[in-house]
Design a protein around this motif. Sequence first.
Motif, mmCIF file in Angstrom:
data_model
loop_
_atom_site.group_PDB
_atom_site.id
_atom_site.type_symbol
_atom_site.label_atom_id
_atom_site.label_comp_id
_atom_site.label_asym_id
_atom_site.label_seq_id
_atom_site.Cartn_x
_atom_site.Cartn_y
_atom_site.Cartn_z
ATOM 1 N N ALA A 137 1.650 33.777 12.290
ATOM 2 C CA ALA A 137 1.031 34.493 11.172
ATOM 3 C C ALA A 137 -0.460 34.694 11.420
ATOM 4 O O ALA A 137 -0.996 35.784 11.164
ATOM 5 N N ALA A 138 -1.129 33.673 11.938
ATOM 6 C CA ALA A 138 -2.563 33.789 12.222
ATOM 7 C C ALA A 138 -2.811 34.813 13.325
ATOM 8 O O ALA A 138 -3.752 35.615 13.234
ATOM 9 N N ARG A 139 -1.969 34.820 14.342
ATOM 10 C CA ARG A 139 -2.128 35.800 15.432
ATOM 11 C C ARG A 139 -1.873 37.218 14.941
ATOM 12 O O ARG A 139 -2.579 38.147 15.315
ATOM 13 N N VAL A 188 3.738 30.517 -2.021
ATOM 14 C CA VAL A 188 3.928 31.065 -0.678
ATOM 15 C C VAL A 188 5.339 30.743 -0.205
ATOM 16 O O VAL A 188 5.937 29.777 -0.658
ATOM 17 N N PRO A 189 5.858 31.541 0.715
ATOM 18 C CA PRO A 189 7.167 31.221 1.264
ATOM 19 C C PRO A 189 7.062 30.169 2.368
ATOM 20 O O PRO A 189 6.060 30.114 3.082
ATOM 21 N N PRO A 242 8.631 41.250 4.964
ATOM 22 C CA PRO A 242 7.572 40.884 5.916
ATOM 23 C C PRO A 242 7.669 39.427 6.386
ATOM 24 O O PRO A 242 7.330 39.127 7.534
ATOM 25 N N VAL A 243 8.140 38.532 5.533
ATOM 26 C CA VAL A 243 8.310 37.136 5.946
ATOM 27 C C VAL A 243 9.447 37.021 6.950
ATOM 28 O O VAL A 243 9.348 36.302 7.943
ATOM 29 N N ARG A 244 10.514 37.740 6.712
ATOM 30 C CA ARG A 244 11.623 37.730 7.680
ATOM 31 C C ARG A 244 11.166 38.297 9.026
ATOM 32 O O ARG A 244 11.556 37.787 10.084
ATOM 33 N N ASP A 245 10.334 39.350 8.985
ATOM 34 C CA ASP A 245 9.787 39.907 10.229
ATOM 35 C C ASP A 245 8.943 38.859 10.955
ATOM 36 O O ASP A 245 9.045 38.706 12.180
ATOM 37 N N ARG A 260 -0.993 34.802 3.422
ATOM 38 C CA ARG A 260 -0.950 36.264 3.566
ATOM 39 C C ARG A 260 0.342 36.843 2.983
ATOM 40 O O ARG A 260 0.402 37.997 2.581
ATOM 41 N N TYR A 261 1.390 36.041 2.926
ATOM 42 C CA TYR A 261 2.704 36.464 2.445
ATOM 43 C C TYR A 261 2.988 35.968 1.024
ATOM 44 O O TYR A 261 4.127 35.968 0.576
#
Length: 193
Positions: free
Chosen positions: A186-188, A127-128, A156-159, A135-136
Amino acid sequence: MGVEVHDARWLTAVPGAELVVGLDEVGECAAHGHRVTVLIDLVPDTVPLLRGMAAEAVGKGARKVRVRPYGVDRVDLVHAAVELNRVAEDDAVEVRFDVTSAALLRADPSAFVRVDPLVVEADGTVVPICAGLERYALGTLRGSLDDLVAGWDPEPVRDLCRVALGRALADTGPLVSWYEHLTRTAARLRTWC
């Protein structure tokens, strides 16, 4: 790009990675000759125990102490920062506190829109940045980490980082738990999908 692994068996697949384990695993990993970073989860109940936990980890062979806060208020974050400074001085050990200053977030927000380090979890999932961002995930480490990175879209991680940064900048305390902001955001985002 930095890589941390949470199980010693992944060290051969990722040479040069940092081995990060819990307090209960430090002694065994150090006895096997590994350079060990202990990861201490700082929650409200452990704030007064932090200094003792860090000293225990160093006594068991940890060469670095890393503290990751969860649900700790602003006063406890400052108290923990002071205690960790004492640990670094008294025990001559490198200490990493997974917080940042609100001033630094404001001064250099682009430094927080990134995808590293990569984390190899105990089961091999990569994971990052930190645990909690499954999720990422890039995938599961079976062969080459380079192959996983090459086939992965980090945007998507940068977003996520950009959204979390906006929330973190609204935090009015002097210290901000950046990884906690990332995992909560991320959870939200997952619940809004």
